[in-house]
Write a protein that holds these residues in place. Structure first.
Motif, PDB file in Angstrom:
ATOM      1  N   ASP A  95       0.795  -1.227   0.000  1.00  0.00           N
ATOM      2  CA  ASP A  95       0.000   0.000   0.000  1.00  0.00           C
ATOM      3  C   ASP A  95       0.829   1.278   0.000  1.00  0.00           C
ATOM      4  O   ASP A  95       0.501   2.240  -0.707  1.00  0.00           O
ATOM      5  N   GLU A  96       1.903   1.330   0.782  1.00  0.00           N
ATOM      6  CA  GLU A  96       2.652   2.580   0.884  1.00  0.00           C
ATOM      7  C   GLU A  96       3.190   3.007  -0.476  1.00  0.00           C
ATOM      8  O   GLU A  96       2.979   4.148  -0.909  1.00  0.00           O
ATOM      9  N   GLU A  97       3.870   2.099  -1.163  1.00  0.00           N
ATOM     10  CA  GLU A  97       4.451   2.440  -2.461  1.00  0.00           C
ATOM     11  C   GLU A  97       3.360   2.710  -3.505  1.00  0.00           C
ATOM     12  O   GLU A  97       3.497   3.617  -4.338  1.00  0.00           O
ATOM     13  N   PHE A  98       2.279   1.942  -3.442  1.00  0.00           N
ATOM     14  CA  PHE A  98       1.233   2.149  -4.444  1.00  0.00           C
ATOM     15  C   PHE A  98       0.506   3.470  -4.215  1.00  0.00           C
ATOM     16  O   PHE A  98       0.105   4.152  -5.167  1.00  0.00           O
ATOM     17  N   MET A  99       0.373   3.877  -2.965  1.00  0.00           N
ATOM     18  CA  MET A  99      -0.255   5.174  -2.685  1.00  0.00           C
ATOM     19  C   MET A  99       0.634   6.329  -3.120  1.00  0.00           C
ATOM     20  O   MET A  99       0.136   7.385  -3.549  1.00  0.00           O
ATOM     21  N   GLN A 100       1.943   6.158  -3.017  1.00  0.00           N
ATOM     22  CA  GLN A 100       2.848   7.206  -3.508  1.00  0.00           C
ATOM     23  C   GLN A 100       2.777   7.305  -5.028  1.00  0.00           C
ATOM     24  O   GLN A 100       2.804   8.402  -5.601  1.00  0.00           O
ATOM     25  N   PHE A 101       2.680   6.159  -5.673  1.00  0.00           N
ATOM     26  CA  PHE A 101       2.458   6.124  -7.126  1.00  0.00           C
ATOM     27  C   PHE A 101       1.137   6.822  -7.470  1.00  0.00           C
ATOM     28  O   PHE A 101       1.050   7.608  -8.428  1.00  0.00           O
ATOM     29  N   PHE A 102       0.116   6.544  -6.676  1.00  0.00           N
ATOM     30  CA  PHE A 102      -1.200   7.154  -6.828  1.00  0.00           C
ATOM     31  C   PHE A 102      -1.099   8.678  -6.732  1.00  0.00           C
ATOM     32  O   PHE A 102      -1.641   9.411  -7.566  1.00  0.00           O
ATOM     33  N   ASN A 103      -0.381   9.157  -5.741  1.00  0.00           N
ATOM     34  CA  ASN A 103      -0.219  10.598  -5.553  1.00  0.00           C
ATOM     35  C   ASN A 103       0.448  11.251  -6.772  1.00  0.00           C
ATOM     36  O   ASN A 103       0.026  12.318  -7.237  1.00  0.00           O
ATOM     37  N   LYS A 104       1.471  10.607  -7.291  1.00  0.00           N
ATOM     38  CA  LYS A 104       2.182  11.159  -8.447  1.00  0.00           C
ATOM     39  C   LYS A 104       1.277  11.198  -9.676  1.00  0.00           C
ATOM     40  O   LYS A 104       1.311  12.164 -10.462  1.00  0.00           O
ATOM     41  N   LYS A 105       0.467  10.162  -9.850  1.00  0.00           N
ATOM     42  CA  LYS A 105      -0.437  10.133 -10.998  1.00  0.00           C
ATOM     43  C   LYS A 105      -1.508  11.217 -10.870  1.00  0.00           C
ATOM     44  O   LYS A 105      -1.849  11.889 -11.853  1.00  0.00           O
ATOM     45  N   LEU A 106      -2.029  11.405  -9.658  1.00  0.00           N
ATOM     46  CA  LEU A 106      -3.031  12.450  -9.450  1.00  0.00           C
ATOM     47  C   LEU A 106      -2.461  13.819  -9.814  1.00  0.00           C
ATOM     48  O   LEU A 106      -3.131  14.650 -10.443  1.00  0.00           O
ATOM     49  N   THR A 107      -1.215  14.039  -9.421  1.00  0.00           N
ATOM     50  CA  THR A 107      -0.557  15.318  -9.705  1.00  0.00           C
ATOM     51  C   THR A 107      -0.405  15.546 -11.207  1.00  0.00           C
ATOM     52  O   THR A 107      -0.417  16.683 -11.684  1.00  0.00           O
ATOM     53  N   SER A 108      -0.305  14.443 -11.950  1.00  0.00           N
ATOM     54  CA  SER A 108      -0.128  14.566 -13.405  1.00  0.00           C
ATOM     55  C   SER A 108      -1.452  14.742 -14.145  1.00  0.00           C
ATOM     56  O   SER A 108      -1.456  15.116 -15.319  1.00  0.00           O
ATOM     57  N   PHE A 109      -2.572  14.481 -13.466  1.00  0.00           N
ATOM     58  CA  PHE A 109      -3.869  14.556 -14.133  1.00  0.00           C
ATOM     59  C   PHE A 109      -4.334  16.000 -14.292  1.00  0.00           C
ATOM     60  O   PHE A 109      -4.061  16.864 -13.457  1.00  0.00           O
ATOM     61  N   LYS A 110      -5.084  16.217 -15.348  1.00  0.00           N
ATOM     62  CA  LYS A 110      -5.748  17.506 -15.537  1.00  0.00           C
ATOM     63  C   LYS A 110      -6.885  17.623 -14.516  1.00  0.00           C
ATOM     64  O   LYS A 110      -7.628  16.683 -14.289  1.00  0.00           O
ATOM     65  N   GLN A 111      -6.989  18.785 -13.896  1.00  0.00           N
ATOM     66  CA  GLN A 111      -8.066  19.009 -12.937  1.00  0.00           C
ATOM     67  C   GLN A 111      -9.307  19.559 -13.648  1.00  0.00           C
ATOM     68  O   GLN A 111      -9.180  20.231 -14.662  1.00  0.00           O
ATOM     69  N   PRO A 112     -10.496  19.286 -13.108  1.00  0.00           N
ATOM     70  CA  PRO A 112     -10.754  18.462 -11.925  1.00  0.00           C
ATOM     71  C   PRO A 112     -10.678  16.971 -12.278  1.00  0.00           C
ATOM     72  O   PRO A 112     -10.954  16.590 -13.409  1.00  0.00           O
ATOM     73  N   PHE A 113     -10.305  16.170 -11.301  1.00  0.00           N
ATOM     74  CA  PHE A 113     -10.247  14.728 -11.526  1.00  0.00           C
ATOM     75  C   PHE A 113     -11.068  13.995 -10.478  1.00  0.00           C
ATOM     76  O   PHE A 113     -11.294  14.472  -9.374  1.00  0.00           O
ATOM     77  N   PHE A 114     -11.522  12.823 -10.874  1.00  0.00           N
ATOM     78  CA  PHE A 114     -12.230  11.912  -9.976  1.00  0.00           C
ATOM     79  C   PHE A 114     -11.463  10.596  -9.990  1.00  0.00           C
ATOM     80  O   PHE A 114     -11.261  10.000 -11.051  1.00  0.00           O
ATOM     81  N   SER A 115     -11.020  10.144  -8.826  1.00  0.00           N
ATOM     82  CA  SER A 115     -10.204   8.934  -8.784  1.00  0.00           C
ATOM     83  C   SER A 115     -10.522   8.108  -7.540  1.00  0.00           C
ATOM     84  O   SER A 115     -10.849   8.654  -6.477  1.00  0.00           O
ATOM     85  N   THR A 116     -10.405   6.797  -7.685  1.00  0.00           N
ATOM     86  CA  THR A 116     -10.661   5.864  -6.588  1.00  0.00           C
ATOM     87  C   THR A 116      -9.473   4.938  -6.423  1.00  0.00           C
ATOM     88  O   THR A 116      -8.917   4.439  -7.422  1.00  0.00           O
ATOM     89  N   LEU A 117      -9.068   4.709  -5.176  1.00  0.00           N
ATOM     90  CA  LEU A 117      -8.014   3.734  -4.894  1.00  0.00           C
ATOM     91  C   LEU A 117      -8.546   2.692  -3.919  1.00  0.00           C
ATOM     92  O   LEU A 117      -9.118   3.028  -2.879  1.00  0.00           O
ATOM     93  N   PHE A 118      -8.352   1.432  -4.273  1.00  0.00           N
ATOM     94  CA  PHE A 118      -8.750   0.304  -3.437  1.00  0.00           C
ATOM     95  C   PHE A 118      -7.473  -0.310  -2.868  1.00  0.00           C
ATOM     96  O   PHE A 118      -6.617  -0.774  -3.608  1.00  0.00           O
ATOM     97  N   THR A 119      -7.310  -0.291  -1.541  1.00  0.00           N
ATOM     98  CA  THR A 119      -6.073  -0.805  -0.933  1.00  0.00           C
ATOM     99  C   THR A 119      -6.068  -2.325  -0.891  1.00  0.00           C
ATOM    100  O   THR A 119      -7.099  -2.972  -1.084  1.00  0.00           O
TER     101      THR A 119
END
Length: 623
Positions: free
Chosen positions: A394-418
């Motif tokens: 989870d820790e590494e995948f959430m950091q990956f998640f954060n980086k991807k969110l930062t790269s997305f055009k806003q506004p964005f809608f995203s879901t993460l399942f741990t």
């Protein structure tokens, strides 16, 4: 007739041996899951014996024929050896499913169905999960092997010499009569007696108190009753359409007077984060975040397994079938959930799940639901972080998640399942000893996921999009091992945390008493962000004065309304309790509060009829 009688005795002996093993399996099931059952009496075991006989009768109809069919060929050594081997193998295979449920029941809360035992929707990861299951629960495998050896030895005795006998017409007629009678007995066992209808899974409620049905049932029976069938819903036709819509109508229109608020939306679905884990030292981050959030202490899941949580949370569709919607015959039904709604509002949409791609058919659901992108283990980019069986920690995948969110055009809608708080509850070796182990296997991994979430928020706070984001945190279902009696009831088994956090709105916080369920997330987001739309939703926004939750388990519909809990078997109410004052559900108010029981029964009937009709007709959208 002497030789034929010996065969009949041999068959009866073998059936009795298998029947004894089923009773032994039930006792083991009770011992392994004793915390989940209460008020057990003799009737529970007598009912269990009836279900055992039904399973055994159905499984062994062919062996009754093969044991007793007239003819001298059946006395040959090769035939008898093959017959014994076949009887042993088939019955042992079904007995094995009972052993699987000794532990698997803790995760699902019900006896395994055909879809569960064949891992429908989990084909990609089943190999690794079986291996980890055998490693963790090795003692079940050892016990099963010992039982298999004992069964073989028991079936090998007594040794019988079968000389040929004269097959006169009279002998053949007598043997045929015994065969027909024996097949009749087998069929009677299989159907569960002389009742009007064959024994059904739901009939288990007639032999024990609510919550003990899994103890009455056996896994082979549950598998056979669900095998080879696509779960087909039927319209119960309780009400006319006019009456139905006056009681319950899932079409809901959001009609804000203000312009929509273009906030990003991030939903975390936390694996096995039942309410029993919070405020006990295992989740310091979420405990702290709850004080800054709109936190619902009476949150409920709409299903008992992970695969149910996604359509419930994102499409506002509860799981009211034995088969999860994602892997059912209705999986391709048109849905209008958050991905399509938000995309219509100009959002980029994505779904993240750190497990193997294809896990639990989430990728298929994402296509149907309308997500732009799906990110699984295959798409992960970052440090090596494979947990050895399930996916990316989870820790590494959430950091990956954060980086991807930062790269997305806003506004964005995203879901993460741990994933890390899923069996086998692996914690990275670098964190061994960092988190409280507690009294349950899962609790250390709960602490790790909570820490991973804190690290995500620590990193996300530095990003420009953070303050313009609504965060929703919800569990998929409760943990497999309850920590207190109140979490072992049919109310406690579904209690989960649900919270909404908006860092830009410090007044949007407080502990809420209102009942909140996963299917309320969709209308609540639309309501909070002032998004105008018309949707089919089986939930309500948190601003609504409606106060109910609905879920389904073991062929029983469960309705929470205000302070009361009603159990409904599809035709009638079978229990009514005040779950606030009677946490262990010991005081059945069905005959004492008939008015409330009638009102709640009418509501759940309308709710079920609406769900079934719309699923059958593929009308989960307004247009």
């Amino acid at each position: 007739m002497f030789n034929y009688k010996q065969l009949l005795k041999l068959l009866i002996r073998r059936i009795l041996i298998v029947f004894s093993i089923y009773q032994f399996s039930r006792i083991l099931f009770l011992l392994f899951n004793r915390g989940n059952f209460s008020n057990i009496d003799v009737k529970t075991f007598l009912g269990g014996a009836l279900f055992d006989l039904s399973a055994i009768g159905f499984i062994n109809l062919a062996f009754i024929l093969l044991h007793l069919i007239p003819g001298n060929f059946k006395y040959k050594k090769g035939y008898q050896h093959g017959l014994k081997l076949g009887f042993y193998s088939v019955n042992l295979l079904f007995v094995a499913t009972n052993f699987v449920d000794l532990e698997y029941y803790k995760f699902t809360g019900r006896r395994s169905s055909f879809g569960l035992i064949t891992a429908k929707g989990m084909e990609h990861e089943i190999g690794g999960l079986i291996l980890s299951f055998l490693q963790e629960f090795w003692y079940i495998l050892v016990g099963f092997i010992v039982l298999a050896i004992l069964l073989w030895r028991a079936l090998s005795k007594p040794r019988i010499i079968f000389p040929l006998e004269q097959l006169t017409p009279k002998v053949v007629a007598k043997q045929t009569g015994i065969l027909i009678l024996s097949l009749g007995v087998g069929l009677l066992m299989a159907r569960g007696g002389w009742g009007e209808k064959p024994l059904r899974i739901v009939d288990a409620i007639n032999y024990s108190s609510l919550g003990n049905t899994a103890l009455v049932l056996n896994t082979p029976f549950s598998i056979m009753k669900t095998a080879g069938e696509k779960e087909t819903l039927t319209d119960p036709n309780f009400f006319s359409q006019t009456k139905l819509n006056s009681i319950f109508n899932p079409v809901w229109a959001s009609t804000p007077t203000e312009k929509p608020i273009k906030k990003n939306v991030v939903i975390f679905i936390l694996e096995s984060f039942g309410d029993e884990n919070l405020h006990r030292g295992f989740t310091p981050f979420i405990d702290s975040l709850a004080t800054q959030s709109y936190y619902f202490k009476n949150g409920f899941a709409n299903g008992k397994v992970s695969i149910d949580a996604v359509p419930s949370t994102l499409s506002s569709i509860p799981s009211l079938m034995n088969t999860s919607i994602i892997s059912s015959g209705y999986s391709l039904n048109k849905v209008y959930g958050l991905p399509k709604i938000m995309k219509k509002q100009g959002y980029t949409t994505s779904f993240f799940h750190g497990a193997f791609n294809g896990s639990q058919n989430f990728d298929q659901y994402c296509k149907v639901a309308g997500f732009d992108q799906y990110y699984g283990k295959n798409e992960y980019v970052g440090p090596e972080a494979f947990d050895g069986s399930w996916g990316i920690f989870d820790e590494e995948f959430m950091q990956f998640f954060n980086k991807k969110l930062t790269s997305f055009k806003q506004p964005f809608f995203s879901t993460l399942f741990t994933i890390s708080s899923h069996n086998p509850y692996t914690v990275p070796s670098k964190y061994k000893g960092k988190f409280i182990k507690g009294t349950r296997k899962i609790q250390e991994s709960i602490g790790y996921t909570d820490y991973s979430l804190s690290q995500f928020f620590k990193a996300a706070k530095k990003e420009a999009w953070y303050n313009n984001t609504l965060f929703v945190i919800v569990a998929d279902h409760t943990s497999s091992e309850p920590t207190a009696d109140k979490y072992q009831t049919n109310v406690g088994k579904f209690r989960i945390p649900i919270l909404f956090f908006d860092p830009s709105n410090p007044s949007f916080k407080g502990v809420q008493e209102k009942n909140m369920q996963q299917i309320d997330v969709l209308p609540s987001i639309l309501d909070y962000l002032k998004i105008k739309d018309e949707v089919v939703t089986y939930g309500n926004p948190f601003s609504s004065n409606k106060n109910y939750a609905v879920y389904y388990l073991d062929n029983i519909y469960h309705l929470i309304k205000d302070d009361y809990y009603l159990a409904f078997d599809g035709q009638k109410a079978i229990g009514l309790y005040n779950f606030k004052t009677d946490e262990l559900l010991k005081n059945n108010l069905l005959d004492k509060d008939k008015k409330r029981a009638a009102e709640m029964t009418q509501f759940i009937k309308a709710y079920v009829q609406s769900f079934n009709e719309r699923m059958i007709a593929n009308k989960l959208t307004v247009h």
